[in-house]
Design a protein around this motif. Sequence first.
Motif, PDB file in Angstrom:
ATOM      1  N   UNK A 220      38.065  34.833  51.780  1.00 18.13           N
ATOM      2  CA  UNK A 220      39.287  35.857  51.085  1.00 18.13           C
ATOM      3  C   UNK A 220      39.980  35.374  50.262  1.00 18.13           C
ATOM      4  N   UNK A 221      40.149  34.589  49.564  1.00 14.69           N
ATOM      5  CA  UNK A 221      40.980  34.357  48.558  1.00 14.69           C
ATOM      6  C   UNK A 221      39.758  35.039  47.262  1.00 14.69           C
ATOM      7  N   UNK A 222      38.928  34.413  47.079  1.00 15.07           N
ATOM      8  CA  UNK A 222      37.912  34.741  46.501  1.00 15.07           C
ATOM      9  C   UNK A 222      38.136  36.531  45.970  1.00 15.07           C
ATOM     10  N   UNK A 223      37.421  36.827  47.226  1.00 18.47           N
ATOM     11  CA  UNK A 223      36.699  38.191  47.551  1.00 18.47           C
ATOM     12  C   UNK A 223      38.161  39.490  46.841  1.00 18.47           C
ATOM     13  N   UNK A 224      39.244  38.986  47.369  1.00 21.38           N
ATOM     14  CA  UNK A 224      40.480  39.637  46.793  1.00 21.38           C
ATOM     15  C   UNK A 224      40.679  39.721  44.856  1.00 21.38           C
ATOM     16  N   UNK A 225      40.354  38.426  44.831  1.00 19.08           N
ATOM     17  CA  UNK A 225      40.453  37.937  43.064  1.00 19.08           C
ATOM     18  C   UNK A 225      39.227  38.637  42.613  1.00 19.08           C
ATOM     19  N   UNK A 226      38.249  38.743  43.766  1.00 22.40           N
ATOM     20  CA  UNK A 226      36.827  39.591  42.787  1.00 22.40           C
ATOM     21  C   UNK A 226      36.947  40.893  42.599  1.00 22.40           C
ATOM     22  N   UNK A 227      37.356  41.404  43.293  1.00 19.84           N
ATOM     23  CA  UNK A 227      38.082  43.053  43.314  1.00 19.84           C
ATOM     24  C   UNK A 227      38.644  43.525  42.806  1.00 19.84           C
ATOM     25  N   UNK A 228      39.952  42.985  42.490  1.00 19.18           N
ATOM     26  CA  UNK A 228      41.097  42.722  41.754  1.00 19.18           C
ATOM     27  C   UNK A 228      40.512  42.552  39.832  1.00 19.18           C
ATOM     28  N   UNK A 229      39.741  41.586  39.982  1.00 18.37           N
ATOM     29  CA  UNK A 229      39.538  40.984  38.665  1.00 18.37           C
ATOM     30  C   UNK A 229      38.757  42.068  38.254  1.00 18.37           C
ATOM     31  N   UNK A 230      37.676  42.170  38.503  1.00 21.44           N
ATOM     32  CA  UNK A 230      36.694  42.954  38.898  1.00 21.44           C
ATOM     33  C   UNK A 230      36.765  44.294  37.342  1.00 21.44           C
ATOM     34  N   UNK A 231      38.093  45.037  38.503  1.00 24.28           N
ATOM     35  CA  UNK A 231      38.337  46.064  37.150  1.00 24.28           C
ATOM     36  C   UNK A 231      39.028  45.629  36.817  1.00 24.28           C
ATOM     37  N   UNK A 232      40.137  44.669  36.188  1.00 21.73           N
ATOM     38  CA  UNK A 232      40.910  43.996  35.356  1.00 21.73           C
ATOM     39  C   UNK A 232      39.743  43.904  34.202  1.00 21.73           C
ATOM     40  N   UNK A 233      38.932  42.539  34.362  1.00 19.51           N
ATOM     41  CA  UNK A 233      37.515  42.527  32.948  1.00 19.51           C
ATOM     42  C   UNK A 233      37.142  44.035  32.977  1.00 19.51           C
ATOM     43  N   UNK A 234      36.580  45.094  33.914  1.00 20.91           N
ATOM     44  CA  UNK A 234      36.056  46.271  33.253  1.00 20.91           C
ATOM     45  C   UNK A 234      36.526  46.598  32.308  1.00 20.91           C
ATOM     46  N   UNK A 235      38.417  47.083  32.179  1.00 18.00           N
ATOM     47  CA  UNK A 235      38.588  47.624  31.506  1.00 18.00           C
ATOM     48  C   UNK A 235      38.992  46.830  30.059  1.00 18.00           C
ATOM     49  N   UNK A 236      39.037  45.459  30.050  1.00 20.25           N
ATOM     50  CA  UNK A 236      39.058  44.512  29.067  1.00 20.25           C
ATOM     51  C   UNK A 236      37.973  44.425  28.454  1.00 20.25           C
TER      52      UNK A 236
END
Length: 713
Positions: free
Chosen positions: A197-213
């Motif tokens: 569950x934690x990993x899925x949440x991190x992936x979703x949030x991190x994916x948005x941030x990483x795409x921008x960065x």
Amino acid sequence: MVFCSIGLISGLAYLELSRTTQENATTRLDRAAHTAASILRYGTNDRLLPEFAGSGAPILIRVPDAIDGELLEPGEKLDALVDTIGKTNQGAANLFKWSSRTGTFDSLATTFPYPGGVAPSAYSIGEGHPAFASLSAGQPFSGNVPVQGRFRLAYLTPIVTEGGKVAGALAVDVGWVDDLALAENRLKTRIAPAALIILIAVILIGGVVLRFELRPLRRLAKAADELAAGLQPKRIPFTDRRDEIGDLAHGLERVTDLQDKLHKLAYTDPVTTAGNRARYFSDLSEALRRTKSGSFSASLIHLDFNGFAKVNDTFGQQVGNRVLLQAYVRLANIFGPSAQIARISADDFCILLPFDGKGAIAEDYAVQAIDMLSVPFQMEEGEIHVEPSIGIALLPQDAEDAETAHRMAGLALRAAKRSAGARYEFFSPPLNDRVQSEMLTETLLRAALQTRQLVLHYQPQVCPADGRLIGLEALLRWPHEKRGDIPPAEFIPIAEKTGLILELGGYVLETACKQAAQWRQAGFEFGQVSINVSPLQFRQSSFAETVRQTLTTYGLPASYLCLEVTENVFVDTREQLVMDILSELQKIGVQLSLDDFGSGYSSLSYLHRLPFQELKIDRAFISGADSHPQREQLFEAIVRLGRSLGLRVIAEGAETAGEFALTVTHQCDGIQGYICSPAVPADRIQSQLQSFGVALKSNTLAGGSNHSSKQRA
């Protein structure tokens, strides 16, 4: 990083619980085993004495030999002891007795009931049980053992007599294996969903941030792809940023600056600044691709210098490189900017001339290049002369691919080197036919060696004063069923080029020694048998040992064998190696002859230093010497030189009575040539010698001697 942290924390928690569970189970099992052994000892009044390891775990239980049989028998006392052990350890306990009849450990007493409280039937530990091998060897066992389709964590201690004989075993356990790991499994099932569950949440949030960065990195990656494809990007973005992205952008900017330099280094010869081998084949392939349109043609020139290695050997490689640079400058001045010039190796230059399908431009330039390159190069070390040769191939007439085109130009170059006239040659089909013919000859020669089709003929060496036989030279002959007699001049150079000369030389050495041994056994006085040794054969460090072994095999004394070497053996061979091999051959006792004396170079420098016993004068010095006083004087000087050094002097190639007379007049030790006999099979030697003796007695040769004397007078 977050993914790794979650996984690391979860993993460490799980590993720590697993380790703790394992340690607790192991500690509990060791205590249970120690307790069981102690209860058994005191319950039997020290008749069963346990022995413990340094960790406190029992290694075995000793039972006296005298009471072995009566002690380990079913009974209420043993049942009570086993029951006490089980209750004390809060686990199961079993006592087994070894049965030599069945080869198993049979149950005597147990606390382990079947479901429903019914006492279990007797069971045994036999082959296939995890503890059987250890107990049979008198060793304890600790681990999982199968019980009713599941596993229990148990400790089994062997019971051993004083004589070392296995009498039984005591087994205790601390419960079912999966029950012991219950907490561990429960944690495992809870950790996995939570971590997921934690990993899925991190992936979703991190994916948005990483795409921008990562947007700048994607643009820089696109620029890097263009660089990798050999394209020059219009500009490198983000060079104005002062963070890591900016540093990366500046790095790519420097890469673009270096790309041109690297390209030049990859395709430029560092010595001459001409194109290198890679550039040459790339340009050649592109030229041949363009010829397929029908509107483009070209000529390919392959140029090198004969004996250029001597320049490096004499003046050093640095001077040789300066000569090559000046040679390139001259070539560039001759051929102009439209030609593509490359140095592909050492002193090899290849030039592509566009729009020259008939070779008229190439021929004109070839003449100019030969004239200009033949002018000495002025160096601080002195004048350096080189001798250029050129081969020319026309494209696409002569070849349709780069490898073939290069090979055809190379064939033309080799033809120019062999030519006694012009120093440039155009490729022609006969040149390729010659190569194919050489390949066929090589194939046939290999087959002839395997089937022993090659034979030896022998040419007599006689004393001109009395006609006495002093030696025989073994000469290789190749009678072919379809091509007839193939002359040595055709197959020996091919054998030298391909390395087959080593096998040929070994065959000649073996065959000649075998024949000489047969002649000696038959009482035929032949003096010595001579064989020619190839320079390549002579360079083998094992050559002297091969000669020794061959002589030993056929029981031939070394003095009956003479090895003839030409001055070519000293070319491209370390002088020390030559000296070592000659000295080794001299120790063996074979005779050594310097063949074709005078046809090479630096002959005199060898004679006073090397251990030769014989000197063979090349035919060029005796041919026609009976009718030319100056030639006769030269021949006489060579004979005197050899005799003054204590060498036997053999005149080679005498064909006329006048030439024979010269050898008599100037006291040659031997003569070899058609005037005496051609090379013939071994069984014809004696008849040839008889014919020569008759001619000698009939004064046929003597008349030639008188005629020669008159001419000299």
